[in-house]
Structures are given as C-alpha cells and as structure tokens.
Scaffold this motif. Structure first.
Motif, short mmCIF file in Angstrom:
data_model
loop_
_atom_site.label_atom_id
_atom_site.label_comp_id
_atom_site.label_asym_id
_atom_site.label_seq_id
_atom_site.Cartn_x
_atom_site.Cartn_y
_atom_site.Cartn_z
N UNK A 1 0.82 -1.21 0.00
CA UNK A 1 0.00 0.00 0.00
C UNK A 1 0.85 1.26 0.00
N UNK A 2 1.91 1.26 0.78
CA UNK A 2 2.81 2.42 0.81
C UNK A 2 3.49 2.61 -0.54
N UNK A 3 3.81 1.50 -1.21
CA UNK A 3 4.41 1.57 -2.55
C UNK A 3 3.43 2.18 -3.54
N UNK A 4 2.18 1.76 -3.49
CA UNK A 4 1.14 2.31 -4.38
C UNK A 4 0.95 3.79 -4.11
N UNK A 5 0.89 4.16 -2.82
CA UNK A 5 0.69 5.56 -2.45
C UNK A 5 1.85 6.43 -2.92
N UNK A 6 3.07 5.94 -2.75
CA UNK A 6 4.24 6.71 -3.15
C UNK A 6 4.28 6.90 -4.66
N UNK A 7 3.93 5.87 -5.40
CA UNK A 7 3.90 5.97 -6.87
C UNK A 7 2.86 6.99 -7.31
N UNK A 8 1.73 7.02 -6.63
CA UNK A 8 0.70 8.01 -6.96
C UNK A 8 1.22 9.42 -6.75
N UNK A 9 1.89 9.63 -5.64
CA UNK A 9 2.43 10.96 -5.33
C UNK A 9 3.50 11.38 -6.33
N UNK A 10 4.31 10.44 -6.78
CA UNK A 10 5.41 10.76 -7.69
C UNK A 10 4.94 10.95 -9.13
N UNK A 11 4.00 10.13 -9.58
CA UNK A 11 3.66 10.09 -11.00
C UNK A 11 2.24 10.54 -11.32
N UNK A 12 1.42 10.80 -10.29
CA UNK A 12 0.06 11.33 -10.47
C UNK A 12 -0.77 10.46 -11.42
N UNK A 13 -0.65 9.14 -11.27
CA UNK A 13 -1.42 8.20 -12.07
C UNK A 13 -2.81 8.05 -11.47
N UNK A 14 -3.81 7.87 -12.31
CA UNK A 14 -5.15 7.56 -11.82
C UNK A 14 -5.16 6.09 -11.42
N UNK A 15 -5.28 5.83 -10.12
CA UNK A 15 -5.17 4.48 -9.59
C UNK A 15 -6.50 4.04 -8.99
N UNK A 16 -6.94 2.83 -9.38
CA UNK A 16 -8.15 2.23 -8.82
C UNK A 16 -7.78 0.86 -8.26
#
Length: 232
Positions: free
Chosen positions: A191-206
């Motif tokens: 979960x932390x990996x997913x959250x960090x990737x979202x913050x870095x790359x601003x991907x729309x994640x579901x």
C-alpha cells in the motif's frame, strides 16, 4: 496548473445472459454513473460477485457494455476499436495478486522492468536504464534490483509486479486485490508503494479490494444494487 485526470461513467449498463436459463438476463450494472479522478488513490469495494473485476475490465475496454458512456478525460472508452483500442490498452497498467503469471521468474527485477519498457516504449538503452534505476530508487526496491524473481518472497514479488505496471507511466493503473494473501506487514508495504507511486507520478489508480482496513481516508466507491456509489 496540471489538469487532474478523470474517469467518468454515464448511466453505464452491463447485462449478462443467465448461464442456465435461456432468454433470461442478469443485470450487473444498471445506469451506473460515477466519477473517479487522480487526486488520490481510489478504492473499489463490493461483495463477491458484485462486479469489481468486471468493472475493471470495462474500464480497460476488455469488456463491452450494453448501454451508457465511459470517458477518460475527453476520450471515449466505451466504443474503442482497432488501433485506438490497442493504443489505449498500451496506456494501462495492471496489477493483481498473481504477478508471477505475467513476469519472467528466471530473470532479475531489472531485466523484467527492462522487458516491460521495451514492450511499451521506444527508448534508447541508456534512457531505459536511467528510467528503471530512478523507479527502483523511488519505490525503495534497490536491494531487489539484481535478484531473480524466483528467489523473491510473495510481498517482494507483488512490489516488483507493481513496479513493472508503472515503469512506462500508464494513464490508469488498475489493481485487482493487490494485497490478497499477504500478511499485515507486506500489505502495508504494498500500500505504501502504491501511495508513493501516486504521489510521484500522479497516475489515476483504482484498487479493487475486499479488505476495508487498507482504505484509510482515501476515496471509496462501493458497488451496491447495480450502482457504483461513492461512500467517502
């Protein structure tokens, strides 16, 4: 100001034929309208059989709909065909609980990431190498870089699968039960990996999940009574 990527469904309807009864149809979604954006990691919940995986397949254009409309920003998704559909599919990242089925277990983490980039992007070797090393560093998996995947634990393999799903910077990342069958510590790491990737790359994640405890204060969408309802 950067525009936030948005997925919009308007009166989306999906009907399946009954597996045993001729001329009987089963509505999975009935005029479901919702909007999901890239401001935060989004979670999708619902009882087993409610349609979480089917909705991810509809969003990815792998499953058709009977009625309604689906858009990514201003791009129409629900009626993509031919080269447009292929181009859209190549812009998507996907992660589920079984990354071993689409990764090369006898290759290293770096080699798997390089294979993915070669498949999705036309980049020179040095550019590829730089991009991969930056991602490995950003996701804090430097210690796994040169390990073959068959030597990794389940949690490590899930993190590598996630890295491969975003190394080409997809427009949308769809995660189907990405923390299933992991212990509490590894669930948190993923979960932390997913959250960090979202913050870095601003991907729309579901993230589709059965586990409500992992959602926190993130946007929560529930499939209920054939609708997709935002709960928080």
């Amino acid at each position: 100001m950067t525009t936030v990527r948005t997925l919009r469904a308007i009166e989306l309807t999906k009907i399946f034929p009954h597996p045993y009864k001729k001329d009987v149809q089963i509505p999975l979604f009935a005029a479901a309208s919702f909007q999901i954006d890239a401001k935060k990691v989004n979670f999708l919940v619902g009882v087993s059989g409610s349609g979480k995986t089917t909705l991810l397949r509809i969003i990815s254009s792998l499953e058709g709909i009977n009625a309604g409309e689906l858009y990514l920003d201003e791009m129409t998704i629900h009626n993509l065909r031919g080269k447009e559909k292929l181009r859209y599919l190549r812009s998507l990242g996907f992660l589920d609980q079984f990354p071993a089925k689409y990764l090369s277990m006898n290759l290293s983490v770096f080699q798997n990431l390089e294979q993915t980039l070669i498949l999705y992007c036309k980049l020179q070797r040095e550019v590829r190498k730089k991009k991969i090393n930056e991602l490995i560093s950003n996701l804090n998996i430097n210690n796994l870089r040169d390990k073959k995947l068959r030597h990794l634990s389940g949690g490590e393999l899930r993190r590598v699968g996630f890295a491969c799903s975003i190394v080409f910077t997809p427009s949308i990342l769809l995660c189907d039960e990405p923390t299933a069958q992991l212990d509490t510590e590894n669930k948190q790491i993923v979960l932390e990996t997913i959250q960090k990737a979202h913050e870095l790359y601003e991907i729309l994640i579901i993230v589709a999940t059965h586990n409500h405890s992992i959602i926190g204060k993130n946007p929560l969408f529930e499939i209920d009574e054939r609708r997709v309802i935002r709960r928080q």
